[in-house]
Design a protein around this motif. Structure first.
Motif, mmCIF file in Angstrom:
data_model
loop_
_atom_site.group_PDB
_atom_site.id
_atom_site.type_symbol
_atom_site.label_atom_id
_atom_site.label_comp_id
_atom_site.label_asym_id
_atom_site.label_seq_id
_atom_site.Cartn_x
_atom_site.Cartn_y
_atom_site.Cartn_z
ATOM 1 N N ARG A 87 8.742 -15.410 3.332
ATOM 2 C CA ARG A 87 8.384 -14.018 3.048
ATOM 3 C C ARG A 87 9.618 -13.278 2.556
ATOM 4 O O ARG A 87 10.739 -13.588 2.939
ATOM 5 C CB ARG A 87 7.845 -13.353 4.318
ATOM 6 C CG ARG A 87 6.514 -13.933 4.761
ATOM 7 C CD ARG A 87 5.878 -13.137 5.880
ATOM 8 N NE ARG A 87 6.797 -12.754 6.941
ATOM 9 C CZ ARG A 87 6.882 -13.357 8.118
ATOM 10 N NH1 ARG A 87 6.100 -14.357 8.391
ATOM 11 N NH2 ARG A 87 7.730 -12.934 9.020
ATOM 12 N N ASP A 88 9.396 -12.297 1.709
ATOM 13 C CA ASP A 88 10.454 -11.430 1.180
ATOM 14 C C ASP A 88 11.611 -12.233 0.588
ATOM 15 O O ASP A 88 12.781 -11.969 0.872
ATOM 16 C CB ASP A 88 10.962 -10.482 2.272
ATOM 17 C CG ASP A 88 9.864 -9.597 2.822
ATOM 18 O OD1 ASP A 88 8.994 -9.194 2.025
ATOM 19 O OD2 ASP A 88 9.855 -9.324 4.040
ATOM 20 N N GLU A 90 14.333 -13.500 -2.063
ATOM 21 C CA GLU A 90 15.145 -12.822 -3.081
ATOM 22 C C GLU A 90 16.232 -13.751 -3.600
ATOM 23 O O GLU A 90 16.624 -14.694 -2.922
ATOM 24 C CB GLU A 90 15.801 -11.572 -2.497
ATOM 25 C CG GLU A 90 14.816 -10.500 -2.063
ATOM 26 C CD GLU A 90 15.515 -9.264 -1.573
ATOM 27 O OE1 GLU A 90 15.797 -8.400 -2.431
ATOM 28 O OE2 GLU A 90 15.781 -9.180 -0.372
ATOM 29 N N PHE A 112 10.290 -9.462 -7.376
ATOM 30 C CA PHE A 112 11.052 -9.629 -6.136
ATOM 31 C C PHE A 112 11.169 -8.319 -5.394
ATOM 32 O O PHE A 112 11.234 -7.280 -6.015
ATOM 33 C CB PHE A 112 12.439 -10.199 -6.441
ATOM 34 C CG PHE A 112 12.378 -11.643 -6.829
ATOM 35 C CD1 PHE A 112 12.382 -12.633 -5.869
ATOM 36 C CD2 PHE A 112 12.293 -12.011 -8.161
ATOM 37 C CE1 PHE A 112 12.315 -13.963 -6.233
ATOM 38 C CE2 PHE A 112 12.220 -13.337 -8.534
ATOM 39 C CZ PHE A 112 12.234 -14.319 -7.563
ATOM 40 N N PRO A 113 11.242 -8.355 -4.081
ATOM 41 C CA PRO A 113 11.176 -9.553 -3.249
ATOM 42 C C PRO A 113 9.773 -10.156 -3.275
ATOM 43 O O PRO A 113 8.785 -9.434 -3.248
ATOM 44 C CB PRO A 113 11.529 -9.064 -1.850
ATOM 45 C CG PRO A 113 11.218 -7.610 -1.850
ATOM 46 C CD PRO A 113 11.389 -7.137 -3.262
ATOM 47 N N LYS A 115 6.737 -11.377 -1.810
ATOM 48 C CA LYS A 115 6.161 -11.087 -0.485
ATOM 49 C C LYS A 115 5.813 -12.356 0.289
ATOM 50 O O LYS A 115 6.172 -12.488 1.442
ATOM 51 C CB LYS A 115 4.912 -10.203 -0.621
ATOM 52 C CG LYS A 115 5.220 -8.822 -1.143
ATOM 53 C CD LYS A 115 6.076 -8.067 -0.176
ATOM 54 C CE LYS A 115 6.432 -6.701 -0.732
ATOM 55 N NZ LYS A 115 7.575 -6.129 -0.096
ATOM 56 N N ARG A 116 5.091 -13.285 -0.351
ATOM 57 C CA ARG A 116 4.711 -14.538 0.307
ATOM 58 C C ARG A 116 4.874 -15.678 -0.688
ATOM 59 O O ARG A 116 4.200 -15.709 -1.697
ATOM 60 C CB ARG A 116 3.261 -14.490 0.780
ATOM 61 C CG ARG A 116 3.030 -13.517 1.903
ATOM 62 C CD ARG A 116 1.586 -13.497 2.327
ATOM 63 N NE ARG A 116 1.225 -14.772 2.930
ATOM 64 C CZ ARG A 116 -0.023 -15.185 3.069
ATOM 65 N NH1 ARG A 116 -1.024 -14.447 2.658
ATOM 66 N NH2 ARG A 116 -0.289 -16.347 3.636
ATOM 67 N N SER A 142 17.745 -15.629 -0.217
ATOM 68 C CA SER A 142 17.444 -15.098 1.113
ATOM 69 C C SER A 142 15.936 -14.987 1.271
ATOM 70 O O SER A 142 15.221 -14.720 0.310
ATOM 71 C CB SER A 142 18.133 -13.750 1.332
ATOM 72 O OG SER A 142 17.755 -12.836 0.335
ATOM 73 N N TRP A 143 15.476 -15.229 2.494
ATOM 74 C CA TRP A 143 14.056 -15.163 2.809
ATOM 75 C C TRP A 143 13.875 -15.019 4.314
ATOM 76 O O TRP A 143 14.811 -15.198 5.078
ATOM 77 C CB TRP A 143 13.317 -16.388 2.290
ATOM 78 C CG TRP A 143 13.658 -17.663 2.999
ATOM 79 C CD1 TRP A 143 13.021 -18.209 4.072
ATOM 80 C CD2 TRP A 143 14.741 -18.560 2.698
ATOM 81 N NE1 TRP A 143 13.628 -19.375 4.445
ATOM 82 C CE2 TRP A 143 14.683 -19.618 3.620
ATOM 83 C CE3 TRP A 143 15.739 -18.566 1.734
ATOM 84 C CZ2 TRP A 143 15.584 -20.674 3.608
ATOM 85 C CZ3 TRP A 143 16.639 -19.615 1.738
ATOM 86 C CH2 TRP A 143 16.558 -20.654 2.654
ATOM 87 N N THR A 144 12.656 -14.706 4.701
ATOM 88 C CA THR A 144 12.314 -14.582 6.117
ATOM 89 C C THR A 144 11.337 -15.695 6.475
ATOM 90 O O THR A 144 10.334 -15.897 5.790
ATOM 91 C CB THR A 144 11.661 -13.209 6.400
ATOM 92 O OG1 THR A 144 12.566 -12.179 5.991
ATOM 93 C CG2 THR A 144 11.353 -13.040 7.869
ATOM 94 N N ARG A 150 15.801 -14.270 9.487
ATOM 95 C CA ARG A 150 16.223 -14.038 8.095
ATOM 96 C C ARG A 150 17.267 -15.085 7.740
ATOM 97 O O ARG A 150 18.276 -15.250 8.449
ATOM 98 C CB ARG A 150 16.788 -12.622 7.952
ATOM 99 C CG ARG A 150 17.134 -12.229 6.546
ATOM 100 C CD ARG A 150 15.900 -11.889 5.753
ATOM 101 N NE ARG A 150 16.273 -11.477 4.397
ATOM 102 C CZ ARG A 150 15.443 -11.481 3.397
ATOM 103 N NH1 ARG A 150 14.184 -11.828 3.580
ATOM 104 N NH2 ARG A 150 15.834 -11.117 2.205
#
Length: 159
Positions: A87-88, A90, A112-113, A115-116, A142-144, A150
């Motif tokens: 998720r998110d 970038e 970007f970001p 979302k999924r 970077s991502w969650t 994170r």
């Protein structure tokens, strides 16, 4: 001492000698069995660690960045190669000179970001390359993860 007593004593001494030899052999066998048991326990521990690592790997996303030629133009492709959704997501290129940035700002802002980003899916960006552009870039992805952690990871892409 009579002849029978001497014979009984000799047989008893021989029995003690045989017992000592057998006892020593049993000690060696027991030591080997203990060593095998320790090795088996270590192997089971390693297998459990691998299973746990594999299980953790299923619950985290992993991203990769590619720079490839698409006909006459170039593109960046951000792909989720992990087994969980990101998720998110970038991309941040690490540039020595900001004017070398090949990413079109309006397209980046649209996408970007991300979302999924499901496992196996990807997002592409046009890379506005010119003759003076570098042929390789360092980037921070970077991502969650689904667990909320994170992640920031460095990537290197080249033509």
């Amino acid at each position: 001492m009579s002849q029978y007593e001497l014979l009984a004593t000799a047989i008893a001494c021989f029995a003690v000698l045989v017992s000592l030899i057998a006892w020593n052999g049993q000690r060696k066998l027991q030591r080997e069995a203990n060593d095998l048991q320790r090795a088996t326990a270590k192997l089971a521990e390693k297998q459990l660690e691998l299973l746990l690592r594999e299980e953790r790997g299923k619950s985290v996303a992993r991203l990769s960045l590619d720079l490839f030629r698409d006909g006459k133009s170039y593109r960046f492709r951000l792909t989720n190669v992990g087994e969980a959704e990101a998720r998110d997501a970038e991309i941040e290129l690490q540039l020595q000179r900001p004017e070398d940035n090949p990413i079109i700002a309006s397209e980046y802002a649209e996408k970007f970001p991300a979302k999924r980003l499901m496992p196996g899916s990807s997002v592409t960006l046009i890379a506005a390359m010119h003759l003076g552009s570098p042929s390789a870039y360092n980037a921070i992805l970077s991502w969650t993860n689904p667990d909320g952690s994170r992640i920031e990871e460095e990537a290197y892409v080249a033509l």
